[in-house]
Design a protein around this motif. Structure first.
Motif, PDB file in Angstrom:
ATOM      1  N   TRP A 158       0.836  -1.197   0.000  1.00  0.00           N
ATOM      2  CA  TRP A 158       0.000   0.000   0.000  1.00  0.00           C
ATOM      3  C   TRP A 158       0.863   1.237   0.000  1.00  0.00           C
ATOM      4  O   TRP A 158       1.926   1.276   0.615  1.00  0.00           O
ATOM      5  CB  TRP A 158      -0.874   0.038   1.245  1.00  0.00           C
ATOM      6  N   GLY A 159       0.374   2.271  -0.643  1.00  0.00           N
ATOM      7  CA  GLY A 159       0.980   3.590  -0.559  1.00  0.00           C
ATOM      8  C   GLY A 159       0.247   4.403   0.499  1.00  0.00           C
ATOM      9  O   GLY A 159      -0.741   3.945   1.092  1.00  0.00           O
ATOM     10  N   PRO A 160       0.697   5.624   0.765  1.00  0.00           N
ATOM     11  CA  PRO A 160       0.041   6.472   1.759  1.00  0.00           C
ATOM     12  C   PRO A 160      -1.449   6.705   1.466  1.00  0.00           C
ATOM     13  O   PRO A 160      -2.262   6.770   2.389  1.00  0.00           O
ATOM     14  CB  PRO A 160       0.829   7.781   1.686  1.00  0.00           C
ATOM     15  N   ASN A 161      -1.817   6.809   0.199  1.00  0.00           N
ATOM     16  CA  ASN A 161      -3.226   6.995  -0.140  1.00  0.00           C
ATOM     17  C   ASN A 161      -4.074   5.793   0.267  1.00  0.00           C
ATOM     18  O   ASN A 161      -5.204   5.951   0.725  1.00  0.00           O
ATOM     19  CB  ASN A 161      -3.397   7.266  -1.637  1.00  0.00           C
ATOM     20  N   ASP A 162      -3.524   4.592   0.102  1.00  0.00           N
ATOM     21  CA  ASP A 162      -4.239   3.376   0.492  1.00  0.00           C
ATOM     22  C   ASP A 162      -4.434   3.319   2.006  1.00  0.00           C
ATOM     23  O   ASP A 162      -5.503   2.932   2.492  1.00  0.00           O
ATOM     24  CB  ASP A 162      -3.476   2.128   0.028  1.00  0.00           C
ATOM     25  N   VAL A 163      -3.393   3.707   2.748  1.00  0.00           N
ATOM     26  CA  VAL A 163      -3.472   3.710   4.209  1.00  0.00           C
ATOM     27  C   VAL A 163      -4.506   4.737   4.664  1.00  0.00           C
ATOM     28  O   VAL A 163      -5.341   4.455   5.532  1.00  0.00           O
ATOM     29  CB  VAL A 163      -2.089   3.987   4.846  1.00  0.00           C
ATOM     30  N   ALA A 164      -4.488   5.912   4.047  1.00  0.00           N
ATOM     31  CA  ALA A 164      -5.456   6.953   4.388  1.00  0.00           C
ATOM     32  C   ALA A 164      -6.881   6.480   4.107  1.00  0.00           C
ATOM     33  O   ALA A 164      -7.791   6.699   4.914  1.00  0.00           O
ATOM     34  CB  ALA A 164      -5.153   8.222   3.599  1.00  0.00           C
ATOM     35  N   GLY A 205       6.297   1.885   7.708  1.00  0.00           N
ATOM     36  CA  GLY A 205       6.414   1.888   6.255  1.00  0.00           C
ATOM     37  C   GLY A 205       7.876   1.806   5.878  1.00  0.00           C
ATOM     38  O   GLY A 205       8.761   2.081   6.693  1.00  0.00           O
ATOM     39  N   LYS A 206       8.128   1.414   4.651  1.00  0.00           N
ATOM     40  CA  LYS A 206       9.508   1.312   4.170  1.00  0.00           C
ATOM     41  C   LYS A 206       9.629   2.042   2.841  1.00  0.00           C
ATOM     42  O   LYS A 206       8.694   2.061   2.042  1.00  0.00           O
ATOM     43  CB  LYS A 206       9.905  -0.153   3.977  1.00  0.00           C
ATOM     44  N   ARG A 207      10.799   2.625   2.649  1.00  0.00           N
ATOM     45  CA  ARG A 207      11.056   3.298   1.390  1.00  0.00           C
ATOM     46  C   ARG A 207      11.364   2.266   0.308  1.00  0.00           C
ATOM     47  O   ARG A 207      12.146   1.332   0.519  1.00  0.00           O
ATOM     48  CB  ARG A 207      12.239   4.239   1.525  1.00  0.00           C
ATOM     49  N   VAL A 208      10.743   2.467  -0.842  1.00  0.00           N
ATOM     50  CA  VAL A 208      11.038   1.693  -2.042  1.00  0.00           C
ATOM     51  C   VAL A 208      11.401   2.754  -3.081  1.00  0.00           C
ATOM     52  O   VAL A 208      10.512   3.402  -3.635  1.00  0.00           O
ATOM     53  CB  VAL A 208       9.833   0.850  -2.502  1.00  0.00           C
ATOM     54  N   GLY A 209      12.685   2.973  -3.240  1.00  0.00           N
ATOM     55  CA  GLY A 209      13.123   4.105  -4.056  1.00  0.00           C
ATOM     56  C   GLY A 209      12.742   5.388  -3.336  1.00  0.00           C
ATOM     57  O   GLY A 209      13.042   5.569  -2.165  1.00  0.00           O
ATOM     58  N   LYS A 210      12.005   6.258  -4.013  1.00  0.00           N
ATOM     59  CA  LYS A 210      11.579   7.502  -3.377  1.00  0.00           C
ATOM     60  C   LYS A 210      10.170   7.414  -2.810  1.00  0.00           C
ATOM     61  O   LYS A 210       9.632   8.395  -2.316  1.00  0.00           O
ATOM     62  CB  LYS A 210      11.680   8.662  -4.368  1.00  0.00           C
ATOM     63  N   HIS A 211       9.566   6.236  -2.853  1.00  0.00           N
ATOM     64  CA  HIS A 211       8.197   6.046  -2.391  1.00  0.00           C
ATOM     65  C   HIS A 211       8.158   5.311  -1.056  1.00  0.00           C
ATOM     66  O   HIS A 211       9.023   4.493  -0.772  1.00  0.00           O
ATOM     67  CB  HIS A 211       7.396   5.240  -3.425  1.00  0.00           C
ATOM     68  N   VAL A 212       7.132   5.595  -0.259  1.00  0.00           N
ATOM     69  CA  VAL A 212       6.913   4.869   0.992  1.00  0.00           C
ATOM     70  C   VAL A 212       5.830   3.836   0.729  1.00  0.00           C
ATOM     71  O   VAL A 212       4.785   4.151   0.156  1.00  0.00           O
ATOM     72  CB  VAL A 212       6.479   5.821   2.128  1.00  0.00           C
ATOM     73  N   GLY A 268       6.736   9.421  13.756  1.00  0.00           N
ATOM     74  CA  GLY A 268       7.093   8.065  14.161  1.00  0.00           C
ATOM     75  C   GLY A 268       6.017   7.372  14.967  1.00  0.00           C
ATOM     76  O   GLY A 268       6.301   6.455  15.729  1.00  0.00           O
ATOM     77  N   THR A 269       4.753   7.816  14.791  1.00  0.00           N
ATOM     78  CA  THR A 269       3.663   7.239  15.581  1.00  0.00           C
ATOM     79  C   THR A 269       2.746   6.336  14.778  1.00  0.00           C
ATOM     80  O   THR A 269       1.880   5.681  15.349  1.00  0.00           O
ATOM     81  CB  THR A 269       2.805   8.361  16.197  1.00  0.00           C
ATOM     82  N   GLY A 270       2.906   6.286  13.483  1.00  0.00           N
ATOM     83  CA  GLY A 270       1.993   5.516  12.637  1.00  0.00           C
ATOM     84  C   GLY A 270       2.507   4.133  12.335  1.00  0.00           C
ATOM     85  O   GLY A 270       3.506   3.677  12.895  1.00  0.00           O
ATOM     86  N   PRO A 271       1.815   3.456  11.423  1.00  0.00           N
ATOM     87  CA  PRO A 271       2.253   2.120  11.021  1.00  0.00           C
ATOM     88  C   PRO A 271       3.620   2.180  10.340  1.00  0.00           C
ATOM     89  O   PRO A 271       3.993   3.199   9.759  1.00  0.00           O
ATOM     90  CB  PRO A 271       1.166   1.655  10.040  1.00  0.00           C
ATOM     91  N   TYR A 274       1.068  11.090   6.527  1.00  0.00           N
ATOM     92  CA  TYR A 274       2.405  11.678   6.467  1.00  0.00           C
ATOM     93  C   TYR A 274       2.826  12.219   7.833  1.00  0.00           C
ATOM     94  O   TYR A 274       3.987  12.099   8.225  1.00  0.00           O
ATOM     95  CB  TYR A 274       2.470  12.784   5.413  1.00  0.00           C
ATOM     96  N   GLN A 275       1.899  12.817   8.575  1.00  0.00           N
ATOM     97  CA  GLN A 275       2.221  13.301   9.925  1.00  0.00           C
ATOM     98  C   GLN A 275       2.603  12.144  10.837  1.00  0.00           C
ATOM     99  O   GLN A 275       3.557  12.248  11.611  1.00  0.00           O
ATOM    100  CB  GLN A 275       1.034  14.054  10.519  1.00  0.00           C
ATOM    101  N   TRP A 276       1.851  11.056  10.769  1.00  0.00           N
ATOM    102  CA  TRP A 276       2.177   9.877  11.579  1.00  0.00           C
ATOM    103  C   TRP A 276       3.598   9.415  11.274  1.00  0.00           C
ATOM    104  O   TRP A 276       4.365   9.079  12.170  1.00  0.00           O
ATOM    105  CB  TRP A 276       1.214   8.737  11.299  1.00  0.00           C
ATOM    106  N   ARG A 277       3.941   9.378   9.996  1.00  0.00           N
ATOM    107  CA  ARG A 277       5.275   8.906   9.604  1.00  0.00           C
ATOM    108  C   ARG A 277       6.354   9.858  10.118  1.00  0.00           C
ATOM    109  O   ARG A 277       7.372   9.424  10.657  1.00  0.00           O
ATOM    110  CB  ARG A 277       5.365   8.761   8.088  1.00  0.00           C
TER     111      ARG A 277
END
Length: 59
Positions: A5-11, A33-40, A28-31, A22-25
């Protein structure tokens, strides 16, 4: 393996604005996520586990 999932899917999953994800990330309070290239990207099972671990009324 499930689709990541991307951030839109999580939202969409939580019914919150994508800015909240994005604020959660940033805080450091949200689920996790890992970077894949320039994407989370998020594993759906990690997002669900994070949600289940939250105390009532936190989200």
């Amino acid at each position: 393996m499930q689709k990541l999932w991307g951030p839109n899917d999580v939202a969409e999953f939580f019914g919150v604005p994508v800015g909240t994800v994005y604020q959660w990330r940033t805080r450091g309070t949200g689920p996790t996520g890992k970077r894949v290239g320039k994407h989370v990207r998020y594993r759906p099972e990690d997002v669900e586990a994070w949600f289940d671990a939250q105390p009532e009324g936190v989200i």
